[in-house]
Design a protein around this motif. Structure first.
Motif, mmCIF file in Angstrom:
data_model
loop_
_atom_site.group_PDB
_atom_site.id
_atom_site.type_symbol
_atom_site.label_atom_id
_atom_site.label_comp_id
_atom_site.label_asym_id
_atom_site.label_seq_id
_atom_site.Cartn_x
_atom_site.Cartn_y
_atom_site.Cartn_z
ATOM 1 N N MET A 1 67.286 -14.736 17.917
ATOM 2 C CA MET A 1 65.951 -14.956 18.535
ATOM 3 C C MET A 1 65.117 -16.124 18.157
ATOM 4 S SD MET A 1 66.362 -13.193 21.354
ATOM 5 C CE MET A 1 64.906 -13.053 21.947
ATOM 6 N N VAL A 2 64.965 -15.998 16.977
ATOM 7 C CA VAL A 2 63.903 -17.063 16.338
ATOM 8 C C VAL A 2 64.552 -18.310 15.922
ATOM 9 C CG1 VAL A 2 62.352 -15.428 15.327
ATOM 10 C CG2 VAL A 2 64.057 -15.964 13.981
ATOM 11 N N GLY A 3 66.023 -18.426 15.896
ATOM 12 C CA GLY A 3 66.762 -19.493 15.844
ATOM 13 C C GLY A 3 66.820 -19.976 14.244
ATOM 14 N N HIS A 4 66.830 -19.190 13.347
ATOM 15 C CA HIS A 4 66.745 -19.380 12.090
ATOM 16 C C HIS A 4 68.189 -19.199 11.275
ATOM 17 C CE1 HIS A 4 62.002 -19.046 11.549
ATOM 18 N NE2 HIS A 4 62.364 -20.016 12.249
ATOM 19 N N ASP A 5 68.501 -19.728 10.287
ATOM 20 C CA ASP A 5 69.763 -19.294 9.421
ATOM 21 C C ASP A 5 69.506 -18.186 8.719
ATOM 22 O OD1 ASP A 5 71.062 -21.477 10.684
ATOM 23 O OD2 ASP A 5 70.385 -22.853 9.202
ATOM 24 N N PHE A 6 68.524 -17.700 8.623
ATOM 25 C CA PHE A 6 68.229 -16.337 7.797
ATOM 26 C C PHE A 6 67.003 -15.696 8.340
ATOM 27 C CE2 PHE A 6 65.443 -19.497 5.878
ATOM 28 C CZ PHE A 6 64.240 -18.720 5.830
ATOM 29 N N TYR A 7 67.039 -14.079 7.896
ATOM 30 C CA TYR A 7 65.811 -13.429 8.454
ATOM 31 C C TYR A 7 65.774 -12.369 7.466
ATOM 32 C CZ TYR A 7 63.195 -10.882 11.594
ATOM 33 O OH TYR A 7 61.816 -10.152 12.183
ATOM 34 N N LEU A 8 64.415 -12.148 7.004
ATOM 35 C CA LEU A 8 63.862 -11.187 6.011
ATOM 36 C C LEU A 8 63.513 -9.870 6.677
ATOM 37 C CD1 LEU A 8 63.168 -10.275 3.021
ATOM 38 C CD2 LEU A 8 60.960 -11.399 3.669
ATOM 39 N N PHE A 9 63.993 -8.801 6.253
ATOM 40 C CA PHE A 9 63.695 -7.538 7.018
ATOM 41 C C PHE A 9 63.903 -6.382 5.967
ATOM 42 C CE2 PHE A 9 68.012 -7.530 6.835
ATOM 43 C CZ PHE A 9 68.814 -6.217 6.944
ATOM 44 N N MET A 10 63.224 -5.166 6.570
ATOM 45 C CA MET A 10 63.348 -4.247 5.716
ATOM 46 C C MET A 10 64.449 -3.070 6.285
ATOM 47 S SD MET A 10 61.960 -2.476 3.034
ATOM 48 C CE MET A 10 60.341 -3.088 2.842
ATOM 49 N N ASP A 11 65.202 -2.918 5.458
ATOM 50 C CA ASP A 11 66.769 -2.172 5.917
ATOM 51 C C ASP A 11 66.420 -0.721 6.082
ATOM 52 O OD1 ASP A 11 69.110 -0.795 5.864
ATOM 53 O OD2 ASP A 11 70.065 -2.480 5.299
ATOM 54 N N LYS A 12 66.498 -0.322 7.235
ATOM 55 C CA LYS A 12 66.003 1.133 7.846
ATOM 56 C C LYS A 12 66.818 2.039 6.885
ATOM 57 C CE LYS A 12 65.040 3.474 12.098
ATOM 58 N NZ LYS A 12 65.348 3.135 13.408
ATOM 59 N N GLU A 13 68.142 1.776 6.680
ATOM 60 C CA GLU A 13 69.012 2.807 6.021
ATOM 61 C C GLU A 13 68.819 2.917 4.581
ATOM 62 O OE1 GLU A 13 73.166 2.027 6.995
ATOM 63 O OE2 GLU A 13 72.757 2.053 9.129
ATOM 64 N N SER A 14 68.699 1.700 3.811
ATOM 65 C CA SER A 14 68.261 1.826 2.533
ATOM 66 C C SER A 14 66.922 1.686 2.050
ATOM 67 C CB SER A 14 69.140 0.620 1.755
ATOM 68 O OG SER A 14 68.518 -0.706 2.124
ATOM 69 N N GLY A 15 66.147 1.327 3.032
ATOM 70 C CA GLY A 15 64.518 1.087 2.434
ATOM 71 C C GLY A 15 64.488 -0.007 1.646
ATOM 72 N N ARG A 16 65.369 -0.906 1.469
ATOM 73 C CA ARG A 16 65.101 -2.181 0.644
ATOM 74 C C ARG A 16 64.909 -3.390 1.526
ATOM 75 N NH1 ARG A 16 70.690 -1.243 -2.909
ATOM 76 N NH2 ARG A 16 70.059 0.587 -3.862
ATOM 77 N N ALA A 17 64.200 -4.407 0.748
ATOM 78 C CA ALA A 17 64.048 -5.632 1.322
ATOM 79 C C ALA A 17 65.334 -6.293 1.447
ATOM 80 C CB ALA A 17 62.752 -6.476 0.556
ATOM 81 N N SER A 18 65.388 -7.013 2.517
ATOM 82 C CA SER A 18 66.923 -7.495 2.653
ATOM 83 C C SER A 18 66.954 -8.817 3.479
ATOM 84 C CB SER A 18 67.849 -6.674 3.227
ATOM 85 O OG SER A 18 68.314 -5.151 2.735
ATOM 86 N N VAL A 19 68.091 -9.725 3.430
ATOM 87 C CA VAL A 19 68.008 -10.732 3.952
ATOM 88 C C VAL A 19 69.383 -10.994 4.731
ATOM 89 C CG1 VAL A 19 67.875 -13.278 4.048
ATOM 90 C CG2 VAL A 19 66.396 -12.054 2.499
ATOM 91 N N VAL A 20 69.394 -10.947 6.328
ATOM 92 C CA VAL A 20 70.524 -11.560 6.750
ATOM 93 C C VAL A 20 70.492 -13.053 6.966
ATOM 94 C CG1 VAL A 20 70.914 -9.529 8.160
ATOM 95 C CG2 VAL A 20 69.674 -11.170 9.064
ATOM 96 N N TYR A 21 71.850 -13.525 6.567
ATOM 97 C CA TYR A 21 71.980 -15.121 6.927
ATOM 98 C C TYR A 21 73.291 -15.314 7.203
ATOM 99 C CZ TYR A 21 74.788 -14.543 2.408
ATOM 100 O OH TYR A 21 75.812 -13.933 1.661
ATOM 101 N N ARG A 22 73.093 -16.599 7.891
ATOM 102 C CA ARG A 22 74.531 -17.341 8.656
ATOM 103 C C ARG A 22 75.206 -17.998 7.621
ATOM 104 N NH1 ARG A 22 73.628 -18.172 13.367
ATOM 105 N NH2 ARG A 22 71.697 -18.698 13.275
ATOM 106 N N ARG A 23 76.604 -17.632 7.491
ATOM 107 C CA ARG A 23 77.544 -18.288 6.704
ATOM 108 C C ARG A 23 78.338 -19.187 7.321
ATOM 109 N NH1 ARG A 23 79.485 -15.913 2.022
ATOM 110 N NH2 ARG A 23 81.634 -16.432 2.827
ATOM 111 N N LYS A 24 79.346 -20.034 6.843
ATOM 112 C CA LYS A 24 80.069 -21.134 7.780
ATOM 113 C C LYS A 24 80.919 -20.174 8.884
ATOM 114 C CE LYS A 24 80.931 -23.747 3.867
ATOM 115 N NZ LYS A 24 81.740 -24.376 2.820
ATOM 116 N N ALA A 25 80.990 -21.007 9.804
ATOM 117 C CA ALA A 25 81.452 -20.486 11.189
ATOM 118 C C ALA A 25 80.686 -19.608 11.800
ATOM 119 C CB ALA A 25 82.957 -20.011 10.905
ATOM 120 N N TYR A 26 81.317 -18.522 12.163
ATOM 121 C CA TYR A 26 80.456 -17.257 12.668
ATOM 122 C C TYR A 26 80.505 -16.249 11.901
ATOM 123 C CZ TYR A 26 81.178 -20.397 16.692
ATOM 124 O OH TYR A 26 81.261 -21.426 17.413
#
Length: 68
Positions: free
Chosen positions: A34-59
């Protein structure tokens, strides 16, 4: 805080802080798209840890989490 690094070869020019509700990896991926970035910092609901999702090559995506 930025003054601490004045003598270093790198230069931090912006500090950003935001609040968030815990979310799933799928929700974080949706928000990243939605924000059009290659990464997104978030608090993981399952682990309670700070986490980052990121785009790798291809999809592909990756997740980085801080160890407990």
């Amino acid at each position: 805080m930025l003054e601490e690094f004045d003598e270093q070869p790198w230069h931090v020019v912006r500090l950003k802080e935001h609040t968030t509700e815990p979310m799933t990896v799928d929700d974080a991926l949706f928000q990243m798209e939605m924000v059009g970035h290659d990464f997104y910092l978030f608090m993981d609901k399952e682990s309670g840890r700070a986490s980052v999702v990121y785009r790798r090559k291809a999809y592909d995506y990756g997740v980085i989490s801080l160890a407990g």
